[in-house]
Design an enzyme around this catalytic site. Structure first.
Site, mmCIF file in Angstrom:
data_model
loop_
_atom_site.group_PDB
_atom_site.id
_atom_site.type_symbol
_atom_site.label_atom_id
_atom_site.label_comp_id
_atom_site.label_asym_id
_atom_site.label_seq_id
_atom_site.Cartn_x
_atom_site.Cartn_y
_atom_site.Cartn_z
ATOM 1 N N GLY A 1 -100.497 -46.305 19.328
ATOM 2 C CA GLY A 1 -101.004 -46.718 18.099
ATOM 3 C C GLY A 1 -101.805 -48.488 18.110
ATOM 4 N N CYS B 1 -96.251 -45.447 24.919
ATOM 5 C CA CYS B 1 -96.391 -46.788 24.251
ATOM 6 C C CYS B 1 -96.395 -47.273 22.770
ATOM 7 C CB CYS B 1 -98.190 -46.978 24.453
ATOM 8 S SG CYS B 1 -99.430 -48.537 23.954
ATOM 9 N N TYR B 2 -96.503 -47.536 21.629
ATOM 10 C CA TYR B 2 -96.259 -48.026 20.355
ATOM 11 C C TYR B 2 -95.724 -47.290 20.317
ATOM 12 C CZ TYR B 2 -96.318 -49.156 15.523
ATOM 13 O OH TYR B 2 -95.805 -49.467 14.277
ATOM 14 N N HIS C 1 -99.773 -44.913 29.931
ATOM 15 C CA HIS C 1 -99.993 -43.583 29.227
ATOM 16 C C HIS C 1 -100.119 -42.096 29.842
ATOM 17 C CE1 HIS C 1 -101.618 -45.321 25.082
ATOM 18 N NE2 HIS C 1 -101.367 -46.273 25.442
ATOM 19 N N GLU D 1 -101.195 -38.983 29.443
ATOM 20 C CA GLU D 1 -101.812 -37.850 29.141
ATOM 21 C C GLU D 1 -103.130 -38.600 29.475
ATOM 22 O OE1 GLU D 1 -100.076 -40.269 27.146
ATOM 23 O OE2 GLU D 1 -101.902 -41.525 25.549
ATOM 24 N N ASP E 1 -119.259 -22.487 17.564
ATOM 25 C CA ASP E 1 -117.939 -22.285 16.896
ATOM 26 C C ASP E 1 -118.590 -21.538 15.855
ATOM 27 O OD1 ASP E 1 -117.959 -24.752 18.119
ATOM 28 O OD2 ASP E 1 -118.289 -25.684 16.167
ATOM 29 N N LYS F 1 -112.705 -27.710 20.667
ATOM 30 C CA LYS F 1 -113.795 -27.621 21.271
ATOM 31 C C LYS F 1 -113.623 -26.376 22.642
ATOM 32 C CE LYS F 1 -118.784 -26.875 20.825
ATOM 33 N NZ LYS F 1 -119.227 -26.678 19.136
#
Ligand code: XMP
Length: 518
Positions: A60, A88-89, A175, A177, A233, A374
């Site tokens: 964050g 991280c944060y 990070h 991710e 969608d 998506k």
């Protein structure tokens, strides 16, 4: 609808506002583990109700020592008993809340860094190399770890990962991710499977089966309508509902006069013949175009179009009778946006998703895709046998070509963008670029410029080509189309589309621009 994912073992991500929070969720789901993002201050009972097998505290933008720094609403040591990973944060939250210390760093780290793992037997670094590249993005640093913790990795002189000695609480400053941390997926999987011991029971197939059961029991013998846009969608949502209740769902596909060339006819045919959906195609071109006459403001256009959609659906639902539910193709990013740490986002554009219809007609919503991203929707679409031509189609906005004609929308302007759109699609397919760009389309500008054709002066309009790459439409970069493709596009657009004598290429990213011009 039911509690999302209640039948799966869950990992909870508490969102402290990182631009990467959704990526954490994606990486977890790619490992076939169910994951939910909750706001950072979700109450302890909400988190506990998901019976999490693990909790991840996201990154964050704040500093933990700020006065209003976002913090969990509960004590992570005492009020949870599952494993926790701070990123991280999130690592700094753990450090500061459990008796360590975080201070501004003299050595701010952004971009690549080399990570040295000092505790190779740490479960999250198990079976990984002792050094690796990682992606960093932080300005603060942990200067003292909490009591009962040990440092497990560092970058050039800086502590970068720690864990508590009981093996329940972990923190990494980098990070894992993002794709720029090549072993990041393995680190997250170590956390999921070695530490949390969560089951990998989340897959498109189980989601479809679950949703079909939920819809069957929710709808009972009632009737349902679904507004089809021709996009991925709504098509996937309608197909799932069709599997559940068959022809008690009526799909409504409206020709607004703002669709791409041939789209109304071919899409209606495809829905009926290949997918056996119960579809009514309604031609409302005259109504939409006359309501748009003289309207130039983008928000006014969206309002006029949204209202006409509502009127049309309401009328058709009245004719069907006894309709109790509305199917919408809402996706997970839409759901998170309104609950994340950033709070409800400011209205930048009034996106048309039949807003207003449920209240006006007292309809209940069915949103079978509200837990999905998506790309997961496309995977499910494939599992359901939806033709690839639907699934790979570029997204198209509800207000259609109206937001690609800057200024007044009239048949002449629509002809220009429609012709230009066909040429852009043809050329991208020819260059095998269609699938690698998120969207590519023309925008008709309300200005005239001077040109020369043959020996004659021309004074005609300008078309801008907008082409972007993106993972989810929320951020985007302009697509680096090769010059020879741009050259062909320019030459074909000017020679084949009557009324334009100049083509420009939009080189803006989102943010600060948006994808559509209006
Ligand atoms: P913007 O222009 O906001 O667009 O960057 C992001 C994505 O959303 C699409 N878009 C819409 N889709 N109804 C929709 O269903 C709308 O009103 C709408 N406006 C924009 C846009 O094409 C892009 O993919």
């Amino acid at each position: 609808m039911n509690q999302p994912g209640s039948s799966h073992e869950a990992i909870i991500v508490l969102d402290f506002g990182s631009q990467y929070t959704q990526l954490i969720a994606r990486r977890i789901r790619e490992a076939n583990v169910y994951c939910e993002i909750l706001p950072f201050n979700a109450p302890a009972e909400t988190v506990a109700s998901r019976k999490p097998k693990g909790i991840i505290l996201s990154g964050g933008p704040a500093s933990v020592y700020d006065k209003d720094a976002p913090k969990p609403s509960f004590n992570i040591l005492e009020e949870t008993d599952c494993p926790i990973l701070g990123i991280c944060y999130g690592l700094q939250v753990i450090a500061s809340d459990l008796g360590g210390e975080v201070l501004p760093s003299n050595n701010r780290e952004y971009g690549y860094a080399r990570l040295f793992i000092s505790e190779r037997e740490s479960p999250i670094f198990k079976d990984l190399p002792g050094e690796m590249d990682v992606w960093m993005s932080h300005g603060d640093q942990v200067t003292k770890i909490p009591p009962g913790f040990r440092v497990t990795a560092h970058t050039e002189g800086t502590l970068n990962a720690f864990e508590d000695l009981s093996g329940r609480i972990f923190g990494v400053q980098f990070h894992p991710e993002v794709a720029h941390t090549p072993f990041g997926g393995r680190i997250l999987q170590n956390f999921l499977f070695r530490v949390c011991r969560v089951s990998a029971d989340w897959s498109p197939r189980t989601i479809i089966a679950e949703q079909i059961q939920i819809i069957k029991s929710l709808v009972g013998d009632e009737k349902v309508i679904c507004g089809l846009s021709g996009g991925v969608d709504s098509t996937v949502a309608a197909t799932i509902v069709h599997e559940a209740i068959g022809d008690r769902q009526t799909c409504i596909f409206v020709n607004t006069g703002l669709l791409r060339e041939g789209e109304f006819e071919t899409t209606c045919a495809l829905f009926k013949q290949k997918m056996s959906l119960n579809v009514i195609g309604i031609d409302e071109e005259g109504e939409f175009l006359s309501a748009l006459r003289g309207v130039t403001d983008p928000e006014d256009k969206r309002r006029v179009i949204g209202k006409l959609f509502i009127d049309t659906f309401e009328r058709e639902a009245g004719a069907i009778g006894n309709v109790k539910f509305l199917v919408q193709g809402t996706l997970y990013p839409d759901v998170i946006e309104s609950t994340s740490v950033r709070g409800p986002s400011a209205v930048i554009k009034s996106h048309h998703n039949v807003g207003g219809l449920p209240e006006r007609m007292r309809l209940r919503l069915i949103e079978p895709l509200r837990e999905l991203f998506k790309d997961e929707v496309r995977i499910i679409g494939r599992e359901l046998g939806i033709p690839e031509e639907f699934l790979s189609r570029h997204p198209f906005p509800g207000p259609g070509l109206a937001v690609r004609v800057i200024g007044e929308v009239n048949p002449e302007h629509l002809r220009i963008v429609r012709d230009a759109d066909r040429i852009i699609e043809e050329e991208l397919r020819l260059a095998k670029l269609y699938d690698s760009v998120w969207q590519a389309f023309p925008v008709l500008l309300p200005i005239f410029t001077v040109g020369v054709m043959g020996d004659f002066r021309t004074y005609e309009r300008v078309v801008a080509i907008r082409a972007v790459t993106s993972a989810d439409g929320m951020t985007a970069d302009w697509a680096r189309l090769p010059h020879d493709v741009l050259a062909r596009l320019s030459s074909r657009l000017i020679s084949e589309v009557r009324g334009i004598n100049r083509v420009v290429f939009d080189v803006s990213s989102k943010p600060p621009s948006t994808i559509e011009w209006e």
